[in-house]
Design an enzyme around this catalytic site. Structure first.
Site, PDB file in Angstrom:
ATOM      1  N   GLU A  96      -2.916   0.313   1.853  1.00 19.67           N
ATOM      2  CA  GLU A  96      -3.086   1.097   0.628  1.00 19.67           C
ATOM      3  C   GLU A  96      -2.318   0.491  -0.533  1.00 19.67           C
ATOM      4  O   GLU A  96      -1.257  -0.102  -0.327  1.00 19.67           O
ATOM      5  CB  GLU A  96      -2.527   2.507   0.834  1.00 19.67           C
ATOM      6  CG  GLU A  96      -3.251   3.305   1.857  1.00 19.67           C
ATOM      7  CD  GLU A  96      -2.664   4.697   2.018  1.00 19.67           C
ATOM      8  OE1 GLU A  96      -1.905   5.140   1.128  1.00 19.67           O
ATOM      9  OE2 GLU A  96      -2.966   5.326   3.033  1.00 19.67           O
ATOM     10  N   CYS A 109       1.839   0.152  -7.147  1.00 17.30           N
ATOM     11  CA  CYS A 109       2.673   0.255  -5.956  1.00 17.30           C
ATOM     12  C   CYS A 109       1.943  -0.472  -4.827  1.00 17.30           C
ATOM     13  O   CYS A 109       0.786  -0.164  -4.536  1.00 17.30           O
ATOM     14  CB  CYS A 109       2.885   1.726  -5.609  1.00 17.30           C
ATOM     15  SG  CYS A 109       3.835   1.947  -4.094  1.00 17.30           S
ATOM     16  N   CYS A 116       4.287   0.649   9.578  1.00 14.26           N
ATOM     17  CA  CYS A 116       5.716   0.457   9.355  1.00 14.26           C
ATOM     18  C   CYS A 116       6.481   0.797  10.628  1.00 14.26           C
ATOM     19  O   CYS A 116       6.109   1.708  11.365  1.00 14.26           O
ATOM     20  CB  CYS A 116       6.209   1.342   8.215  1.00 14.26           C
ATOM     21  SG  CYS A 116       7.944   1.021   7.801  1.00 14.26           S
ATOM     22  N   CYS A 120      10.481   6.716   9.470  1.00 16.82           N
ATOM     23  CA  CYS A 120      10.998   7.842   8.684  1.00 16.82           C
ATOM     24  C   CYS A 120      10.149   9.085   8.983  1.00 16.82           C
ATOM     25  O   CYS A 120       8.918   9.010   8.972  1.00 16.82           O
ATOM     26  CB  CYS A 120      10.959   7.518   7.190  1.00 16.82           C
ATOM     27  SG  CYS A 120      11.840   6.005   6.779  1.00 16.82           S
ATOM     28  N   CYS A 123       7.043  10.385   6.821  1.00 18.85           N
ATOM     29  CA  CYS A 123       6.137   9.383   6.257  1.00 18.85           C
ATOM     30  C   CYS A 123       4.911   9.118   7.125  1.00 18.85           C
ATOM     31  O   CYS A 123       5.036   8.864   8.328  1.00 18.85           O
ATOM     32  CB  CYS A 123       6.915   8.085   6.055  1.00 18.85           C
ATOM     33  SG  CYS A 123       5.882   6.729   5.511  1.00 18.85           S
ATOM     34  N   CYS A 339       2.215   8.168   0.843  1.00 21.71           N
ATOM     35  CA  CYS A 339       2.038   6.795   1.305  1.00 21.71           C
ATOM     36  C   CYS A 339       1.506   6.775   2.731  1.00 21.71           C
ATOM     37  O   CYS A 339       2.075   7.385   3.629  1.00 21.71           O
ATOM     38  CB  CYS A 339       3.394   6.112   1.209  1.00 21.71           C
ATOM     39  SG  CYS A 339       3.492   4.568   2.078  1.00 21.71           S
TER      40      CYS A 339
HETATM   41  S1  SF4 Z   1       9.138   5.697   4.138  1.00 15.32           S
HETATM   42 FE1  SF4 Z   1       7.441   5.080   5.484  1.00 15.32          FE
HETATM   43  S2  SF4 Z   1       6.833   3.046   4.757  1.00 15.32           S
HETATM   44 FE2  SF4 Z   1       8.876   3.478   3.897  1.00 15.32          FE
HETATM   45  S3  SF4 Z   1      10.321   2.613   5.392  1.00 15.32           S
HETATM   46 FE3  SF4 Z   1      10.057   4.769   5.979  1.00 15.32          FE
HETATM   47  S4  SF4 Z   1       8.381   4.738   7.511  1.00 15.32           S
HETATM   48 FE4  SF4 Z   1       8.339   2.770   6.432  1.00 15.32          FE
END
Ligand code: SF4
Length: 356
Positions: A96, A109, A116, A120, A123, A339
């Site tokens: 994206e 962005c 990833c 987190c 996310c 995101c």
């Molecule tokens: S917010 Fe999402 S994309 Fe960013 S580092 Fe954490 S898990 Fe990865």
């Protein structure tokens, strides 16, 4: 992890010097800058449109390189002018990127990885783990795609490397892309207009500082102590806030660029006065700005943003502690703005008809 390599080389994977070397026996190294101007400055979609490049060279470029790394799989436009692209890479993976409009700013962005690994808890990008790193050309390709959405009178003014993935976990591919964004023969964007985000990988933060190009650094903190941060940003267990702040201080000392600390506000988790107090104590003697981000809701994650009064109160506590803080405006709330959410919904509904 590596980028897809069963395809023709991608023109944007070549550095300026590599392209020069390729051009030398084909009419002269100076042609490289001409070609790069067409790619990064003139928004053409193929080599054939590069009118002042000799026909034989255009033919050679067409037969040896791919121009784009992606095709546009979905293109969503928000009522506030934000545009989001779901791009399909040549190996079928998706990523994206976003274009945001605010007064005379045109901010994009971009992503650095497919998925990833940081995990987190709020996310969508991390839900399925990381598939692979993007190559330099695949990172730059997002800029090319988004730049071509703008009318001729407008240009990209700011880049934030804050999309899918942990940018510093793919610094090897990211650095040449940052150089191209910054270089006069590339996009020509000043370093202060380029922000690199990280969950805080100290060694890589120092590597970025060592470029001596003062890019903005945004450290995603999300918690004022290790106990809570270990829960919200699991990778913290191996690092710790003290190490991250020390690397951020070093970054400031070397580049002179004030550090931004990102803090996603999660109702009932990290949004209480005690958290703001503790954050204030951590940052008040540092040259820091706190960017508070009310969480974008994700359908499969049982966390949410606090209400506006709690958010404002958090800001006040920080300001009273002498820490600069602002709340990030929500952009594109009506187009799966969180995101990774668009990619996630496309993966979960593979029978959906995609735009070509
Ligand atoms: S917010 Fe999402 S994309 Fe960013 S580092 Fe954490 S898990 Fe990865």
């Amino acid at each position: 992890m590596s980028s897809s390599n069963n395809f023709r080389p991608l023109i944007t994977d070549l550095s300026r010097d590599e392209l020069k070397e390729w051009c030398v026996p084909r009419g002269g190294g100076y042609r490289a800058d001409q070609i790069r101007r067409w790619i990064f400055g003139k928004r053409v979609h193929d080599f054939e449109s590069m009118h002042d490049v000799p026909a034989a060279l255009r033919t050679a470029l067409t037969s040896e390189f791919d121009f784009f790394a992606t095709r546009i799989s979905r293109h969503l436009v928000s009522t506030d002018g934000t545009e989001k692209l779901l791009l399909e890479l040549r190996d079928g993976e998706t990523l994206e990127c976003v274009l945001m409009r605010e007064e005379d700013r045109r901010t994009v962005c971009i992503s650095t990885q497919v998925g990833c690994a940081m995990g987190c808890v709020f996310c969508a990008s991390g839900l399925l783990g990381v598939k692979r790193n993007l190559s330099t050309g695949e990172i730059l390709d997002q800029i090319l795609r988004l730049d071509r959405l703008l009318p001729p009178t407008e240009r990209i003014t700011n880049v934030v490397v804050m999309g899918m993935g942990e940018p510093l976990a793919n610094l090897k591919a990211l650095l040449p892309a940052l150089h191209t964004l910054n270089a006069p023969g590339g996009m020509g964007l000043g370093a202060r207009r380029i922000t690199v985000s990280t969950v805080g990988l100290p060694e890589k933060m120092r590597e970025l500082a060592a470029t001596d190009i003062p890019f903005h650094l945004a450290v995603s903190l999300h918690a004022p102590n290790d106990l809570l941060r270990n829960e919200i940003v699991p990778v913290n267990k191996n690092i710790g806030i003290a190490e991250i702040l020390a690397a951020a201080d070093d970054y400031f000392d070397r580049t002179g660029r004030r550090i931004t600390y990102e803090y996603v506000l999660l109702a009932g988790v990290n949004d209480q006065d005690a958290h703001a107090d503790e954050l204030g104590r951590l940052l008040r003697r540092r040259n820091a700005h706190v960017n508070l981000i009310p969480m974008n809701s994700v359908s499969t994650i049982a966390l949410e943003a606090p209400g506006s009064p709690r958010t404002q109160h958090f800001v006040e506590v920080l300001k009273n502690a002498g820490v600069n803080a602002t709340v990030r405006k929500r952009k594109g709330a009506d187009i799966d703005a969180a995101c990774g959410q668009l990619r996630l919904s496309a993966l979960q509904t593979p029978d959906v008809v995609l735009e070509s």
